[in-house]
Design an enzyme around this catalytic site. Structure first.
Site, PDB file in Angstrom:
ATOM      1  N   THR A 135       0.819  -1.207   0.000  1.00 22.24           N
ATOM      2  CA  THR A 135       0.000   0.000   0.000  1.00 22.24           C
ATOM      3  C   THR A 135       0.856   1.261   0.000  1.00 22.24           C
ATOM      4  OG1 THR A 135      -1.769  -1.136   1.177  1.00 22.24           O
ATOM      5  CG2 THR A 135      -1.777   1.256   1.278  1.00 22.24           C
TER       6      THR A 135
ATOM      7  N   GLY B 213       2.644  -2.853   8.222  1.00 21.54           N
ATOM      8  CA  GLY B 213       2.802  -3.543   9.497  1.00 21.54           C
ATOM      9  C   GLY B 213       4.221  -4.040   9.695  1.00 21.54           C
TER      10      GLY B 213
ATOM     11  N   GLU C  92      -6.229  -6.161   3.184  1.00 23.45           N
ATOM     12  CA  GLU C  92      -6.297  -7.342   2.317  1.00 23.45           C
ATOM     13  C   GLU C  92      -7.389  -7.191   1.255  1.00 23.45           C
ATOM     14  OE1 GLU C  92      -4.376 -10.118   2.114  1.00 23.45           O
ATOM     15  OE2 GLU C  92      -3.028  -9.294   3.606  1.00 23.45           O
TER      16      GLU C  92
END
Length: 672
Positions: free
Chosen positions: A158, A197, A447
């Site tokens: 992303t 993350g 996701e």
């Protein structure tokens, strides 16, 4: 204090309060352990995982304490290490026994969603991308270090300005032929990797999705852009210091999941060896020559993303785990909490009120339905990884997209309903419904944003539909679409007017109705697109029909869930458990039919039949109320994992029922 008997046999007469009448038909009680055995073939693993946290209570976050993000992140790190020390290797599960990997994720969801997601980032996203997109050489190089957490990593897809539209990512990886290196670069602020993350603190390497660019083999001045590919890029050294050209910023506090160290990464001409391209679907030699077994950029891109469906399967499993926990809390509280009642009589448990039953019983039924659907998706994913059969790859892609979108959206709405059903006590942080709602909310976005995923499902259905009418052979998965269109007779009086419960609970009628709905929506969507396409163009025609597109995808998923639920009912040999499962599957389907105006607009269901369906859903909710406690106990979430004073159940019904008010007072600091 003993928990209120929810059988209803001693309920007060029907009054203005809506309390349960006497003599209502009840389902037979069943052994929750027998139901658990049917639901859960890996229950021994769950018991061991949860026992591990019983032995390490310091790893269970206390939402009352208001952990800082730094404290929560450290707690999650320690928990992951304890899991590994206990002999559980998530990466080994993912590579060799995916059922156990997804099951472990569902178990961890009720421990701490940050822990579940952190594990998913390390093993499914970072580890899974290396295993699924790389070569055997990449596997040998990285596998052990990823598995043992010696190499924490990230999944850097992303960007600030691009999320769902992966094909439009801007980060570049340009081959320097002279040095035999990729030069990874962030061309502008919009291309900064965002929400990554493991990036803010722990990550030492990342799978970076970037545009692969090589010199023009014909000697032209411009680079040749082969689209988005994945590269392994180191971002920190062994001491945790960022490497030259890598800039990382902490994304800070979020609405939830603050145990995850999300970060933003900017690359400034970072050089990595040519071999760091994860080259399962494409390779580049020393001269810069690009080659791939797949003939088009679109096919390569689809194959790359197709290998990442495991993340969606994991989110379905985790979301189902949260749904089970939330409805367990709400049902147990509703069975104990007493409020109002007839004059000069004891107060009535709130689950005896029709309004509470209509709130909670459909959620309980859907939790069971989604449990079985999750099992179907997992089985198909395992078969896909084993066979690599193209038709199955496409089916798993569509089913994982649809179930991820449907399950996470449904669970998020159910969390709010469960909170409201628990009144003010549901708002207390100690009872966890608020924390679960905040932590789970992002499941609807990462996701794959749910709106985008549902469009993928409808696009697949349209493709299949057009192939059918072009003379292509029907697939086993979608053959019902045409037969439903040709065989459904909305004006048949037998179908339209029959109000007998025998008929309304007939699986043939229910399955046919849901199939008709999907087929009808598909038929009308195809007509609308065909009509608007020449005038507006494909993009604007699709956008004009977008609400219909989303409704079609949801209808398809609901039909799949019901048929999966029905197979589970048929496979249950215990008669009492089977009757409870049948009642829930009936309620699931009837509620869908009741809430969709299309059936009445199409005269598929006459007004008298619609009223009969409404009466029957009320009756089924009342029947299920009588077995609601053993149904949630069958989820077998022990009290030390549930950690909600208003929802404790004596360790899933295996011990004496606790005095939840005493537990609640204790949690608030009172001496009792």
């Amino acid at each position: 204090m003993e928990r209120q008997d929810c059988s209803g046999s001693q309920g007060p007469p029907q009054g203005r309060s809506g309390a349960q009448p006497r003599g209502i038909k009840q389902l037979p009680r069943f052994d929750a352990g027998v139901m658990e055995t049917y639901l859960d073939e890996l229950r021994d693993m769950k018991a061991k995982v949860y026992q591990m946290f019983r032995e390490h209570p310091e790893l269970l976050p206390n939402v009352e304490e208001g952990l800082s993000k730094e404290e929560h992140r450290e707690l999650v790190r320690r928990s992951l290490k304890v899991i590994l020390q206990a002999g559980y290797s998530p990466l080994d599960f993912l590579a060799r026994d995916p059922r156990k990997y997804f099951y472990l994720g569902e178990c961890l969801a009720m421990v701490d969603l940050s822990l579940m997601v952190k594990s998913g980032v390390q093993y499914s996203l970072w580890g899974g991308s290396v295993l699924n997109l790389g070569s055997e050489a990449h596997r040998r190089r990285y596998y052990d270090d990823i598995a043992q957490l010696r190499l924490p990593g990230c999944f850097a897809m992303t960007e600030l300005k691009h999320g769902s539209n992966v094909a439009a990512l801007q980060t570049e990886a340009v081959l320097d032929v002279l040095s035999d290196e990729w030069v990874v670069h962030t061309p502008d602020e919009g291309a900064i990797k965002w929400w990554i993350g493991n990036a803010a603190e722990d990550g030492r390497a990342a799978t970076v999705f970037a545009r692969l660019k090589v010199p023009d083999p014909n000697g032209g001045p411009k680079l040749v852009d082969h689209g988005v590919h994945a590269f392994v890029v180191p971002i920190r050294d062994a001491n945790g210091s960022t490497l030259p050209g890598v800039e990382i910023r902490d994304c800070g506090y979020k609405v939830g999941l603050n145990g995850i160290d999300n970060g933003a990464i900017r690359f400034t001409h970072v050089r990595v060896p040519r071999g760091n391209l994860l080259d399962r679907f494409a390779s580049v030699d020393k001269s810069g020559r690009y080659s791939s077994p797949l003939t088009s950029q679109a096919r390569r891109f689809a194959a790359t993303l197709g290998e990442l469906t495991g993340g969606r399967v994991g989110l379905v499993a985790g979301s189902v785990g949260v749904l089970k926990g939330a409805i367990t809390i709400a049902v147990r509280y509703a069975c104990l909490r007493q409020q109002f009642g007839p004059p000069d009589c004891p107060e009535v448990a709130i689950i005896d009120y029709q309004s509470t039953q209509l709130r909670l019983m459909p959620i309980l039924a859907t939790a069971y339905g989604l449990h079985f659907a999750r099992g179907l998706l997992t089985d198909k994913y395992v078969d896909m990884k084993r066979t690599r059969e193209p038709r199955l790859v496409e089916e798993v892609h569509a089913l994982s997209a649809g179930l991820k979108a449907y399950t996470t959206s449904y669970t998020q709405a159910a969390l709010s309903t469960c909170r409201e059903a628990c009144g003010g006590h549901g708002y207390a942080a100690v009872n966890r419904l608020g924390a679960l709602r905040s932590d789970h909310d992002i499941f609807q976005t990462f996701e794959g944003d749910n709106t985008v995923l549902l469009q993928q499902v409808s696009a697949m259905l349209l493709k299949e539909y057009r192939q059918q009418f072009a003379g292509a052979p029907l697939t086993a998965t979608y053959h019902y679409l045409r037969s439903a269109l040709l065989g459904a007779l909305p004006n048949n009086p037998l179908v339209t007017h029959d109000t007998e419960p025998r008929h309304l609970r007939d699986p043939v009628f229910l399955a046919k109705a849901l199939e008709y709905r999907t087929a009808r929506m598909l038929f009308t969507l195809s007509l609308r697109l065909r009509k608007a396409g020449p005038r507006l163009g494909a993009f604007h025609a699709w956008n004009k029909c977008l609400e219909h597109v989303l409704d079609l995808a949801n209808a398809y998923v609901e039909s799949v869930v019901y048929k999966t639920f029905l197979r589970a009912v048929e496979g249950c040999v215990d008669p009492e458990c089977r009757r409870a499962l049948k009642a829930m599957s009936d309620l699931f389907a009837l509620r869908l039919i009741e809430n969709d105006m299309m059936f009445r607009n199409d005269e598929y269901i006459a007004p008298s039949k619609a009223k009969a369906i409404s009466r029957l859903t009320v009756s089924l909710c009342s029947e299920l109320r009588g077995v609601a406690l053993p149904l949630v106990d069958a989820f077998a979430i022990p009290d030390h994992i549930l950690r909600a004073p208003i929802g404790l159940g004596g360790n899933g019904g295996t011990g004496p029922q606790p005095d939840i008010y005493k537990e609640y007072l204790h949690a608030a600091g009172f001496e009792v």
